[in-house]
Write a protein that holds these residues in place. Structure first.
Motif, short mmCIF file in Angstrom:
data_model
loop_
_atom_site.label_atom_id
_atom_site.label_comp_id
_atom_site.label_asym_id
_atom_site.label_seq_id
_atom_site.Cartn_x
_atom_site.Cartn_y
_atom_site.Cartn_z
N LEU A 4 0.85 -1.18 0.00
CA LEU A 4 0.00 0.00 0.00
C LEU A 4 0.89 1.24 0.00
O LEU A 4 1.86 1.31 0.78
N CYS A 22 -4.41 6.15 -1.48
CA CYS A 22 -3.67 4.95 -1.10
C CYS A 22 -3.84 3.94 -2.23
O CYS A 22 -4.95 3.43 -2.45
N ALA A 24 -3.16 0.38 -3.90
CA ALA A 24 -2.86 -0.99 -3.49
C ALA A 24 -2.15 -1.74 -4.61
O ALA A 24 -2.49 -1.58 -5.78
N GLY A 113 0.63 0.73 4.85
CA GLY A 113 1.48 1.60 4.05
C GLY A 113 2.50 2.29 4.95
O GLY A 113 2.46 2.17 6.17
#
Length: 122
Positions: A4, A22, A24, A113
């Motif tokens: 992430l 964000c 993925a 992340g």
């Protein structure tokens, strides 16, 4: 490859807005997706969670000001933040998880992340 990757952080004056993204690296459909934050000297706390059925949940401190959403075609999770306050200053991280529990529980999350800094000034 990071699972992430967040972006969109920055500096903003109180009352301003920011949108965090964000991305993925793989498809996390069926997972809880969430945003967390950690302020200096504080423990990490949940900001918002998104269940696989689309149900959203928020921390009381951001309810009505923040919105979590997803673009499945882009495998991208968003956090729209408005009316930012000094207390919103923190490193914001996105997460995905499939452990048992509510999507507002940190224990649900397996993948994180690196985070993006949000600084709110007066």
């Amino acid at each position: 490859q990071e699972p992430l990757v967040e972006s969109g952080g920055g500096s903003v004056q109180a009352g301003g807005s920011l949108t965090l993204s964000c991305v993925a690296s793989e498809n996390y459909r069926g997972y809880c997706l969430g945003w967390f934050r950690q302020a200096p000297g504080m423990e990490r706390e949940v900001v918002a969670g998104l269940e696989s059925d689309g149900t959203r949940g928020y921390a009381d401190s951001v309810e009505g000001r923040f919105n979590i959403s997803i673009d499945n075609a882009k495998d991208t999770l968003y956090l729209e933040m408005r009316d930012l306050q000094l207390d919103d200053t923190a490193i914001y991280s996105c997460a995905a998880g499939a452990n048992d529990g509510d999507c507002l529980w940190e224990s649900v999350y397996n993948y994180w992340g690196q985070g993006t800094q949000v600084t709110v000034s007066s």
